[in-house]
Write an enzyme that holds these catalytic residues in place. Structure first.
Site, short mmCIF file in Angstrom:
data_model
loop_
_atom_site.label_atom_id
_atom_site.label_comp_id
_atom_site.label_asym_id
_atom_site.label_seq_id
_atom_site.Cartn_x
_atom_site.Cartn_y
_atom_site.Cartn_z
CD GLU A 56 -1.16 -2.31 2.18
OE1 GLU A 56 0.42 -3.01 1.79
OE2 GLU A 56 -2.06 -2.17 3.70
CB CYS A 87 -0.95 0.27 5.08
SG CYS A 87 0.98 0.04 4.61
ZN LIG Z 1 0.83 -1.81 6.08
#
Ligand SMILES: [Zn+2]
Length: 161
Positions: A56, A87
């Site tokens: 990500e 993330c």
């Molecule tokens: Zn992550």
């Protein structure tokens, strides 16, 4: 009619498979804007020996460069595994509009499993979340990968005996 979420998740799965070829934990992500994939990435933590190299984060980094902006408003991020706290934080700070993930992560998922950082009204941005898209396919990639690792470790042990 094509299910668009499944269509883009399949693209994220393609990325996850690229990670697997590198013996990385198979996690992949793509970011979509106006129906177009603007960024794709896969986990590179081992290759880079960098705990920040999650799919990500790498996808967000590329998308910001392509958009020429840190604001990823009106984008959807597809990822094969539920985002971790790091993330999820980056997703909120980038103002990603919508997050679609495949498998849940009972050991780190912060988009609904352990907590939901993406929907916490105390932050100044929330992302919509769609969970469980092609979950079994995404989860099997991971479980097969870890099964393979255990098998290899066992073989090494037996060779040592
Ligand atoms: Zn992550």
């Amino acid at each position: 009619m094509v299910n668009l979420d499944e269509y883009y998740m399949k693209e994220a799965i393609k990325e996850a498979k690229k990670a697997e070829e590198l013996l990385e934990v198979p996690i992949g992500a793509v970011i979509v804007h106006d129906g177009k994939i603007i960024s794709r990435a896969h986990n590179l933590r081992e290759s880079k020996q960098n705990s920040l190299a999650h799919a990500e984060l790498l996808a967000i980094d590329k998308a910001c460069k392509i958009q020429g902006s840190w604001r990823l408003e009106d984008t959807t991020l597809y990822v094969t595994l539920e985002p971790c706290p790091m993330c999820s934080g980056a997703i909120i700070l980038s103002r990603v509009k919508r997050v679609v993930y495949g498998a849940s992560d009972p050991k780190g998922g912060c988009a609904g499993t352990l907590m939901n950082l993406l929907a916490d009204p105390r932050f100044n941005h929330q992302s919509e979340v769609a969970a469980g898209i092609l979950a079994s396919e995404c989860g099997e990639l991971l479980s097969n990968f870890f099964r393979g690792i255990r098998k290899r470790k066992k073989q090494v042990k037996q060779q040592e005996l």
